[in-house]
Design an enzyme around this catalytic site. Structure first.
Site, short mmCIF file in Angstrom:
data_model
loop_
_atom_site.label_atom_id
_atom_site.label_comp_id
_atom_site.label_asym_id
_atom_site.label_seq_id
_atom_site.Cartn_x
_atom_site.Cartn_y
_atom_site.Cartn_z
N LYS A 10 3.31 4.00 -63.17
CA LYS A 10 2.35 4.72 -64.01
C LYS A 10 1.41 5.56 -63.14
CE LYS A 10 2.64 1.31 -67.75
NZ LYS A 10 1.89 0.35 -68.62
N TYR A 50 6.11 4.64 -76.57
CA TYR A 50 5.20 3.57 -77.04
C TYR A 50 5.01 3.62 -78.55
CZ TYR A 50 3.99 2.28 -72.22
OH TYR A 50 4.04 1.81 -70.93
N ASN A 113 -2.36 -0.85 -65.70
CA ASN A 113 -1.55 -1.97 -65.21
C ASN A 113 -0.32 -1.51 -64.40
OD1 ASN A 113 0.07 -1.16 -67.31
ND2 ASN A 113 0.17 -3.16 -68.29
N HIS A 116 5.67 -0.10 -65.71
CA HIS A 116 6.39 -0.46 -66.93
C HIS A 116 7.81 -0.86 -66.53
CE1 HIS A 116 8.44 -0.12 -70.80
NE2 HIS A 116 9.38 0.53 -70.14
N GLU A 127 15.89 3.36 -72.92
CA GLU A 127 14.84 3.93 -72.07
C GLU A 127 15.43 4.73 -70.90
OE1 GLU A 127 11.18 0.89 -73.07
OE2 GLU A 127 12.14 0.70 -71.12
P1 GDP Z 1 4.56 -4.52 -71.07
O1 GDP Z 1 5.98 -4.55 -71.55
O2 GDP Z 1 4.22 -5.69 -70.16
O3 GDP Z 1 4.15 -3.21 -70.44
O4 GDP Z 1 3.61 -4.76 -72.35
P2 GDP Z 1 3.63 -4.20 -73.85
O5 GDP Z 1 4.96 -3.64 -74.21
O6 GDP Z 1 3.06 -5.28 -74.71
O7 GDP Z 1 2.53 -3.02 -73.84
C1 GDP Z 1 2.87 -1.76 -73.35
C2 GDP Z 1 1.68 -1.19 -72.61
O8 GDP Z 1 0.61 -0.95 -73.52
C3 GDP Z 1 1.08 -2.11 -71.56
O9 GDP Z 1 1.76 -2.07 -70.32
C4 GDP Z 1 -0.33 -1.53 -71.43
O10 GDP Z 1 -0.32 -0.33 -70.64
C5 GDP Z 1 -0.63 -1.15 -72.86
N1 GDP Z 1 -1.34 -2.24 -73.56
C6 GDP Z 1 -0.83 -3.34 -74.16
N2 GDP Z 1 -1.79 -4.09 -74.69
C7 GDP Z 1 -2.97 -3.45 -74.42
C8 GDP Z 1 -4.34 -3.70 -74.73
O11 GDP Z 1 -4.70 -4.71 -75.33
N3 GDP Z 1 -5.26 -2.77 -74.27
C9 GDP Z 1 -4.88 -1.66 -73.59
N4 GDP Z 1 -5.83 -0.80 -73.18
N5 GDP Z 1 -3.61 -1.38 -73.29
C10 GDP Z 1 -2.66 -2.26 -73.70
#
Ligand code: GDP
Length: 146
Positions: A10, A50, A113, A116, A127
């Site tokens: 990212k 997303y 974070n 991805h 993807e």
């Molecule tokens: P991943 O597969 O571990 O990346 O997690 P997810 O698929 O649940 O979420 C996708 C991305 O959305 C995450 O990597 C974060 O960048 C973002 N994200 C998810 N939950 C949150 C949240 O509660 N707050 C914020 N700011 N970003 C979030």
């Protein structure tokens, strides 16, 4: 089972000069790099990638984060690579990510974070096609590895 998976470094990974560190971790784990490019994510591509988060209150911040500067799209291949890469990345929230994982060692908070990775083989297929044209993914052997 050998499989391919998609990784995105990212914008904060690129900004913090962590491309080499992160790609190096996957190479040291013997995952084969089969696709690699620096690119900008358009708003439309963020919406597609997303879309399952579109109605979350934090979606606008994800969109501005992911479009803020270039990302690196990386495709790797190896035994159970989807699972291996997910566990190397660590928990979504870096606060919960264990030391030794990429997020645990290098990321600060859930807004930034750093990485991805695809969460299943089926998602990985979709993807990889979203980020790479077929001619940007390479098939090659590694005879020097023995
Ligand atoms: P991943 O597969 O571990 O990346 O997690 P997810 O698929 O649940 O979420 C996708 C991305 O959305 C995450 O990597 C974060 O960048 C973002 N994200 C998810 N939950 C949150 C949240 O509660 N707050 C914020 N700011 N970003 C979030």
């Amino acid at each position: 089972m050998s499989q391919r998976t998609l990784i995105l470094l990212k914008p904060d990974a690129v900004q913090k000069s962590l491309i080499g560190e992160i790609v190096g971790r996957f190479e040291k784990k013997w995952l084969k790099v089969v696709g690699l490019k620096l690119m900008n994510m358009s708003g439309a591509l963020v919406d597609e990638h997303y879309d399952f988060l579109m109605d979350k209150p934090f979606f606008p911040s994800i969109k501005s984060y992911m479009t803020s500067s270039p990302i690196v799209a990386l495709a790797v291949e190896g035994h159970e690579s989807v699972k291996v890469v997910r566990s190397m990345c660590g928990a979504t929230n870096p606060v919960d990510a264990l030391p030794g994982t990429i997020r645990g060692d290098l990321a600060k908070n859930i807004d930034n974070n750093i990485i991805h990775s695809s969460d299943s083989e089926e998602t990985a297929g979709k993807e990889l096609a979203r980020f790479f044209k077929s001619e940007e993914l390479f098939d090659y052997g590694r005879p020097l590895l023995g």
